[in-house]
Write an enzyme that holds these catalytic residues in place. Structure first.
Site, PDB file in Angstrom:
ATOM      1  N   CYS A  49      50.091   2.165  48.561  1.00 43.24           N
ATOM      2  CA  CYS A  49      49.126   1.854  50.236  1.00 43.24           C
ATOM      3  C   CYS A  49      48.294   0.431  49.379  1.00 43.24           C
ATOM      4  O   CYS A  49      47.937   0.208  48.531  1.00 43.24           O
ATOM      5  CB  CYS A  49      48.276   3.187  50.097  1.00 43.24           C
ATOM      6  N   ARG A  60      52.569  -3.089  51.543  1.00 44.52           N
ATOM      7  CA  ARG A  60      52.645  -1.306  50.184  1.00 44.52           C
ATOM      8  C   ARG A  60      52.517  -0.682  51.115  1.00 44.52           C
ATOM      9  O   ARG A  60      52.814   0.473  50.231  1.00 44.52           O
ATOM     10  CB  ARG A  60      51.542  -2.109  49.838  1.00 44.52           C
ATOM     11  N   TRP A 109      50.983   5.175  52.287  1.00 43.92           N
ATOM     12  CA  TRP A 109      52.784   5.109  51.026  1.00 43.92           C
ATOM     13  C   TRP A 109      52.574   5.700  51.168  1.00 43.92           C
ATOM     14  O   TRP A 109      51.904   6.980  50.762  1.00 43.92           O
ATOM     15  CB  TRP A 109      53.094   3.844  50.728  1.00 43.92           C
ATOM     16  N   ASN A 154      43.971   4.251  47.434  1.00 48.53           N
ATOM     17  CA  ASN A 154      45.612   4.207  47.005  1.00 48.53           C
ATOM     18  C   ASN A 154      45.534   4.901  46.216  1.00 48.53           C
ATOM     19  O   ASN A 154      44.296   4.948  44.738  1.00 48.53           O
ATOM     20  CB  ASN A 154      45.861   2.632  46.491  1.00 48.53           C
ATOM     21  N   GLY A 155      46.430   5.789  45.751  1.00 48.19           N
ATOM     22  CA  GLY A 155      46.439   6.991  44.233  1.00 48.19           C
ATOM     23  C   GLY A 155      46.559   7.860  44.112  1.00 48.19           C
ATOM     24  O   GLY A 155      46.823   8.848  45.835  1.00 48.19           O
ATOM     25  N   GLU A 191      72.031  -5.192  39.253  1.00 49.09           N
ATOM     26  CA  GLU A 191      70.552  -5.564  40.165  1.00 49.09           C
ATOM     27  C   GLU A 191      71.051  -5.260  41.686  1.00 49.09           C
ATOM     28  O   GLU A 191      70.882  -5.646  42.618  1.00 49.09           O
ATOM     29  CB  GLU A 191      70.412  -6.630  39.741  1.00 49.09           C
ATOM     30  N   LYS A 233      70.158  -4.089  45.500  1.00 50.57           N
ATOM     31  CA  LYS A 233      69.533  -4.961  46.421  1.00 50.57           C
ATOM     32  C   LYS A 233      70.022  -3.973  47.400  1.00 50.57           C
ATOM     33  O   LYS A 233      69.613  -4.496  48.737  1.00 50.57           O
ATOM     34  CB  LYS A 233      69.574  -5.989  45.633  1.00 50.57           C
ATOM     35  N   GLU A 272      69.017  -0.924  48.742  1.00 52.17           N
ATOM     36  CA  GLU A 272      67.323  -0.594  48.889  1.00 52.17           C
ATOM     37  C   GLU A 272      67.107  -0.994  49.905  1.00 52.17           C
ATOM     38  O   GLU A 272      66.391  -0.381  50.909  1.00 52.17           O
ATOM     39  CB  GLU A 272      66.640  -1.540  47.865  1.00 52.17           C
ATOM     40  N   HIS A 276      86.390   6.046  32.881  1.00 51.13           N
ATOM     41  CA  HIS A 276      86.097   6.938  32.264  1.00 51.13           C
ATOM     42  C   HIS A 276      85.215   8.213  34.058  1.00 51.13           C
ATOM     43  O   HIS A 276      84.530   8.282  33.109  1.00 51.13           O
ATOM     44  CB  HIS A 276      85.113   6.467  31.128  1.00 51.13           C
ATOM     45  N   LYS A 333      56.005  -1.973  47.709  1.00 52.47           N
ATOM     46  CA  LYS A 333      56.391  -2.739  46.347  1.00 52.47           C
ATOM     47  C   LYS A 333      55.682  -3.146  45.528  1.00 52.47           C
ATOM     48  O   LYS A 333      56.405  -3.394  44.046  1.00 52.47           O
ATOM     49  CB  LYS A 333      55.448  -4.407  47.476  1.00 52.47           C
TER      50      LYS A 333
END
Length: 623
Positions: A2, A27, A75, A101-102, A489, A493, A496, A512, A618
């Site tokens: 947040c 955020r 968030w 925030n938390g 990565e 990307k 996401e 495999h 973020k």
């Protein structure tokens, strides 16, 4: 997580807070709200579900103003993302308002106790109990001298979990109380005005003089200044820093999205991360912000690296760099898992933490676990003064500037650059690289920004390629050796920001299991760049071409990344994206650029919000 913004001063508070929230929307964007006071109308709140523009519309329809206040962009963790659950939250008397925030881990037991005392709750959130606790302690103190700071101080001692708070109360005008235990909180110092925020970009247009609260700090902001104590009321001091970031760096600068702007900033961020740390004449690496001695580096028998998400992929690539150049064993862990397996840390082991924000809760926890077991800790980080850097014995700052897009781009390549610098530094100290090779390595490093600029000129080619795969439902990314983390990565990307299912795999593991997925509808991105002067790289390339042929034999569609001049691969792959030649350890920094652009263009064509992908934030400042 947040975003929090608070302001006390002479300006009209609403524009200041909305501007700050706009720069913190990365955020959290499930809901937003604002509470202001100081205009003679008492304490007023506006909240709205969804993105910040909905809050702005609510304020347009029903204006409010004041001289101090707090705002929040959420968030969701506890409670659905609704207007009812949006911050700020107030107690049942309306005297106290809080943004948070938390996560408050013991909120259910606290809520039960407060309800038995007659408190009425209207939301599903853990945050609301904070407002009720503060009000309770203010009421208890009413017969004496009520103090918002004392009430917050007593409240935080009741809380279990992690939190950054900003609190205002009608009883104490022109005052904001902020507290931190876990998630970041930064205090900005202006001229007769003061700010609290979750991150630096929120206040850069007003001041560049600031300090981060440490865990256990409580700050009281008023027109007279900032008074800082710990949770017990003892005075503490924090060093004020002058941030050199240009505020314009946090704006889009003509680009359609922050993510695209940040992709295009990578030549600068790689160059800036290198500047002042190399000698092209001697090949020497200078890492000045290290309390670890040269003797300790030479004596180290192992390096642990802990990180999360994209930073974990950088760590995996860094493992190859460090082991090959410095010949030190490296073990890489997810920070979120590391401390739960009771890791073995010998006295001659160093531990490195990698984090863009320096405030990632899991990474901080891993750092503290390592320190508790006797390890010296190092950090690679983008934010000066953040928690991880303050607790580390040495830091390599990545001079990427503020990264607003949730999906990391320039921070990742800056981290890879920092890891390469560290690998060379360690190799030089330990005598595992000759002076001639060190000079050559430094020379190649200085050429990277120009090569990235060359790659960026091919954006239109990648955009055309994206058109062909915009409706794909799955992607597979394959790489060997140091290129496998880049396959991970690249897949991250894409998933996401486009919401396409994508996986990264070691190319040698195709037989495999993943071969079963291949058909004519599956795009397979194969990382086949090579260093023709490196025997191991050449061997890896030959094996990778064999994997490519396996995919084509099963009707898969191959998008290959190859080194300029490789004509053979054009006959094997459906599409080839070429990158400039570079040493094996530096190829990953070039390979990721076209993969970032491919993900970006696919996501844009699918109508996705590339800067603020759903369900992500973020900086993950809670576990």
């Amino acid at each position: 997580m947040c975003g929090i913004v608070g302001y006390v001063g002479k300006k009209s508070v609403v524009p200041v807070i909305l501007e700050g929230l706009r720069r913190l929307e990365y955020r959290g964007y499930d809901s937003a709200g604002i509470a202001v006071c100081g205009n003679g109308e008492g304490l007023e709140i506006r909240r709205a579900e969804g993105k910040l523009r909905n809050l702005e519309e609510a304020i347009r329809l029903k204006p409010l103003d004041g001289t101090y206040g707090i705002g929040h962009t959420r968030w969701a963790t506890h409670g659905r993302p609704t207007e009812e659950n949006a911050h700020p939250h107030r107690d049942c008397t309306g005297r106290v308002v809080v943004v948070h925030n938390g996560i408050i881990e013991n909120y259910l037991s606290l809520k039960k106790d407060l309800m038995q005392k007659g408190h009425r709750f209207t939301t599903e959130t853990d945050t609301e109990i904070i407002a009720h606790l503060v009000e309770q302690y203010l009421f208890k103190a009413a017969n004496g001298q009520p103090s918002l700071a004392d009430a917050v101080r007593r409240t935080v001692r009741d809380l279990s979990g992690v939190f950054a708070l900003a609190v205002i109360a009608v009883d104490e005008p022109n005052k904001i109380v902020a507290a931190r235990n876990g998630p970041p909180a930064v205090i900005g110092l202006g001229k007769d005005e003061y700010f609290v925020a979750s991150d630096v970009p929120a206040i850069l247009y007003h001041t560049r003089d600031l300090f981060f609260l440490a865990d256990g700090d409580l700050a009281v902001l008023s027109p007279a200044g900032v008074h800082l104590t710990d949770f017990e009321g003892r005075p503490v001091e924090r060093k004020v820093q002058h941030v050199t970031w240009d505020p314009i760096m946090a704006e889009k600068g003509g680009f359609k999205h922050f993510m695209l702007k940040e992709i295009y900033e990578q030549p600068r961020s790689v160059r800036d991360t290198t500047l002042g740390r190399i000698s092209q004449e001697t090949g020497k690496i200078f890492l000045d912000e290290m309390e670890v001695t040269e003797a300790e580096f030479k004596a180290a028998q192992k390096l642990n690296i802990a990180a999360c998400g994209t930073s974990w992929h950088a760590a995996q690539a860094g493992k190859f760099m460090i082991e090959r150049l410095a010949r030190v064993p490296v073990e890489v862990d997810y920070a979120s898992e590391w401390r739960y397996r009771d890791p073995i840390i010998a006295p001659d082991t160093l531990t490195m933490l990698i984090s863009q924000s320096g405030e990632t809760a899991d990474t901080i926890a891993a750092q503290r676990e390592a320190k508790a077991k006797g390890s010296r800790t190092l950090a690679i980080c983008n934010v000066v003064g953040s928690m991880i850097t303050r607790e580390a014995a040495g830091t390599i700052y990545t001079h990427a500037g503020p990264e607003i897009g949730v999906a990391s781009t320039k921070a990742f390549t800056a981290q890879l650059t920092a890891l390469y610098l560290f690998a060379l530094y360690l190799a030089e100290l330990r005598g595992t690289i000759s002076d001639a090779l060190a000079r050559q390595a430094v020379h190649e490093l200085t050429r990277l920004p120009g090569k990235i600029e060359t790659l960026l000129t091919r954006d239109e080619q990648i955009e055309e390629l994206a058109k062909q795969y915009v409706r794909s439902q799955d992607f597979l990314f394959l790489g060997r050796g140091i290129h496998y983390p880049i396959a991970l990565e690249g897949a991250l990307k894409l998933k996401e920001i486009s919401y396409i299912h994508a996986e990264g795999y070691p190319a040698g593991e195709m037989k495999h299991g993943p071969n079963a997925l291949i058909d004519e509808n599956l795009p397979v991105v194969i990382l086949a760049a090579r260093d023709q002067h490196d025997e191991l790289s050449q061997l890896r390339y030959e094996k990778t071409i064999s994997n490519l042929k396996e995919v084509k034999a099963r009707s898969g569609q191959v998008i290959a990344l190859a080194t300029e001049g490789d004509q053979e691969i054009k006959h094997e792959a459906d599409h080839v994206l070429y990158i400039p030649p570079a040493p094996e350890e530096l190829l990953p920094i070039l390979e990721i650029i076209p993969l970032q652009l491919l993900a970006y263009h696919i996501a844009v064509r699918r109508g996705c919000d590339v800067d603020q992908p759903r369900n992500l934030a973020k900086s993950v400042t809670v576990e």
